[in-house]
Scaffold this motif. Sequence first.
Motif, short mmCIF file in Angstrom:
data_model
loop_
_atom_site.label_atom_id
_atom_site.label_comp_id
_atom_site.label_asym_id
_atom_site.label_seq_id
_atom_site.Cartn_x
_atom_site.Cartn_y
_atom_site.Cartn_z
N ASN A 126 0.88 -1.13 0.02
CA ASN A 126 -0.02 0.07 0.06
C ASN A 126 0.78 1.30 -0.11
O ASN A 126 0.20 2.40 -0.11
CB ASN A 126 -0.86 0.00 1.09
N VAL A 127 2.08 1.39 0.35
CA VAL A 127 2.91 2.23 0.22
C VAL A 127 4.18 2.78 -0.80
O VAL A 127 4.67 3.59 -1.05
CB VAL A 127 3.40 2.73 1.50
N GLU A 128 4.30 1.46 -1.59
CA GLU A 128 5.79 1.46 -2.21
C GLU A 128 5.21 1.53 -3.74
O GLU A 128 4.38 2.22 -3.93
CB GLU A 128 6.43 0.07 -2.03
N ASP A 129 6.24 1.15 -4.36
CA ASP A 129 5.84 0.88 -6.01
C ASP A 129 5.60 2.28 -6.76
O ASP A 129 6.33 3.45 -6.35
CB ASP A 129 4.74 0.12 -6.01
N LEU A 130 4.97 2.16 -7.54
CA LEU A 130 4.94 3.55 -8.48
C LEU A 130 4.28 4.75 -7.85
O LEU A 130 4.18 5.77 -7.99
CB LEU A 130 4.15 3.31 -9.80
N TYR A 131 3.49 4.15 -6.75
CA TYR A 131 2.67 5.26 -5.93
C TYR A 131 3.49 5.94 -4.79
O TYR A 131 2.89 6.53 -4.08
CB TYR A 131 1.53 4.52 -5.16
N THR A 132 4.84 5.78 -4.84
CA THR A 132 5.54 6.68 -4.10
C THR A 132 5.42 8.15 -4.70
O THR A 132 5.99 9.20 -4.07
CB THR A 132 7.19 6.26 -3.91
N GLY A 133 4.97 8.12 -5.90
CA GLY A 133 4.95 9.21 -6.56
C GLY A 133 6.08 10.21 -6.89
O GLY A 133 6.26 11.30 -7.03
N ILE A 134 7.22 9.52 -6.99
CA ILE A 134 8.55 10.10 -7.43
C ILE A 134 8.66 10.14 -9.00
O ILE A 134 8.82 9.24 -9.81
CB ILE A 134 9.71 9.36 -6.80
N GLU A 135 8.13 11.22 -9.50
CA GLU A 135 8.29 11.62 -10.93
C GLU A 135 9.16 12.58 -11.47
O GLU A 135 9.24 13.69 -10.71
CB GLU A 135 7.02 11.83 -11.35
N TYR A 136 9.60 12.46 -12.72
CA TYR A 136 10.38 13.51 -13.40
C TYR A 136 10.14 13.77 -14.62
O TYR A 136 9.80 12.84 -15.36
CB TYR A 136 11.99 13.22 -12.99
N MET A 137 10.09 15.06 -15.14
CA MET A 137 10.34 15.28 -16.54
C MET A 137 11.89 15.16 -16.78
O MET A 137 12.48 16.24 -16.36
CB MET A 137 9.64 16.75 -17.03
N GLN A 138 12.19 14.41 -17.50
CA GLN A 138 13.57 14.23 -17.87
C GLN A 138 13.90 15.47 -18.92
O GLN A 138 15.12 15.88 -18.97
CB GLN A 138 13.93 12.84 -18.37
N THR A 139 12.84 15.55 -19.95
CA THR A 139 13.20 16.40 -20.91
C THR A 139 11.77 16.85 -21.14
O THR A 139 10.92 16.41 -20.45
CB THR A 139 13.65 15.84 -22.41
N PRO A 140 11.49 18.25 -21.52
CA PRO A 140 10.08 18.63 -21.79
C PRO A 140 9.33 17.50 -22.45
O PRO A 140 7.87 17.56 -22.25
CB PRO A 140 10.43 19.66 -22.81
N GLY A 141 9.88 16.72 -23.21
CA GLY A 141 8.95 15.70 -23.60
C GLY A 141 8.93 14.18 -23.29
O GLY A 141 8.51 13.31 -23.82
N VAL A 142 9.87 14.04 -22.02
CA VAL A 142 9.91 12.57 -21.51
C VAL A 142 9.68 12.69 -20.30
O VAL A 142 10.59 13.22 -19.44
CB VAL A 142 11.31 11.82 -21.81
#
Length: 481
Positions: A126-142
């Motif tokens: 319930n707390v790990e995985d993609l739901y840690t919500g750690i996201e980045y725009m690596q480039t303006p399109g990726v």
Amino acid sequence: MLFDRKREITVIPGDRIGPEVVAAALKVIEATGINIEADVQQAGASCFEKGIESGVPRETIESIERTKVVLKGPLETPIGYGNKSANVTLRTLFETFGNLRPVRELPGVHTPFTGRNLDIVIVRENVEDLYTGIEYMQTPGVAQALKVISRAGCEMIVELAFEFAVAARRQRVHCATKANIMKLTEGMLQHTFEEIAPRYPQIEAKHILIDNCAHQLAMRPEQFDVIVTTNMNGDILSDLTSGLTGGLGFAPSANIGNDAAIFEAVHGSAPDIAGKNVANPTAIILSAAMMLRHIGEGEAADDIEQAVLVTLESGIRSGDMAGTGKASSTTEFADAIISNLGKDSATRGTRDFRAVRIPESRTEVATVPVYRRIVTGVDVFIESTLSPAELGAAMTEVCEGTSITLHMIGNRGNVVFPAENTTVTLVDQYRCRFMKKARSDTLTNAEILALLTRIGEAHTWMHVEKLQQFDGEDAFSRTRK
Ligand code: NAP
């Protein structure tokens, strides 16, 4: 009755249909006669709108710290507020690491699977995985998200699944993963499951790939008993299983942690039916029964579950049930359940249920010991509009006179240099893999920093990942040709 004085619980009515169904559940709990006092607190849309950034006020947190048990309605995050939902804040704040989502065939709730006696529990991390919500725009399109899976997290969720299976006298636990593709992250859950399973010889343990699990759930769902899985897989699978048994209006859940447990319906705030007194309160009433069992009020929990069954057997239907007869309102449905308290279902007896032993979280930092570790290389993510051949030549030049060699360049997971794959769509995010020439030597931080400095003179790098070996095993994914 377990408590002489009133047992306090935190109640969060929530948004839209939340207050309607939570009021129904409280009325049913009260009617069982147990000694419970509700400390009503707020969270969700109204709190975001008041400027509380997390959507969860301090008083609500303090109440949960004190009571350790929450009955919660659905919460909304209005558009433009909060970078995390109030639900995710509550789950992470109290580390409710396990989400139990039981579904079973209910009398009078007709589905294409009626008659197959489905009785399935999804145990979702319930707390790990993609739901840690750690996201980045690596480039303006990726964009890129981190899928974080820890050995400690896997151990806790797998143990919870087996402990639940033992407590609820279940026979089988499936572990559903995508370990064939994500060998390190999803694979960690599979390996942990396979290591822990022998400790529970009375429970049959099986691994299944998540896509096959979805297929099997649609074709032969009766083969499943308990399914343990990662956060996102569990989110999707549990909505699927609630669909098999009559829909979201009937699906309860428990978020289990060491310090607190939060009980809620799987459904959301259903804005389309809010304020009409038509929402089905069964999911939150069954969640309340799970809560009562959790705090040691098993008899009251059994009583409520039996009364729900008797109500459905009597032909009363909520608005979301198939059928042509007049649908009962939320309050009529709850009143019918109350009038059936103390009666036994004609179709199903009470469950023989022991208290679930909840795996303890650790206070120290969790670590897995290894005897030998080396850094064999480094992946450097570079933003570039060069062709793979041009970037390959430039990165080869960067390595001249150093102890490092360019191993490959990838783009969207495909190797595009040196074995140039001309058929893939290229984007401006390249992953350049550099390896130490002498593979048994470790790449030092100074060498990595010198490499980044040279790359940075003519190119834009935005992300660096060390390639490590733990006890001789590669601790990174191989490249895809
Ligand atoms: P939803 O609220 O679960 O509603 C989807 C549909 O399911 C409703 O439109 C309604 O369908 C039906 N439904 C759900 N609960 C019902 C009930 N008790 N009785 C009868 N029908 C019911 O999903 P959503 O529309 O995607 O989400 C709405 C909001 O809730 C969003 O802001 C979302 O973020 C939030 N949410 C919160 C939680 C939570 O707090 N744990 C969970 C999920 C979503 P029909 O009327 O069309 O038949």
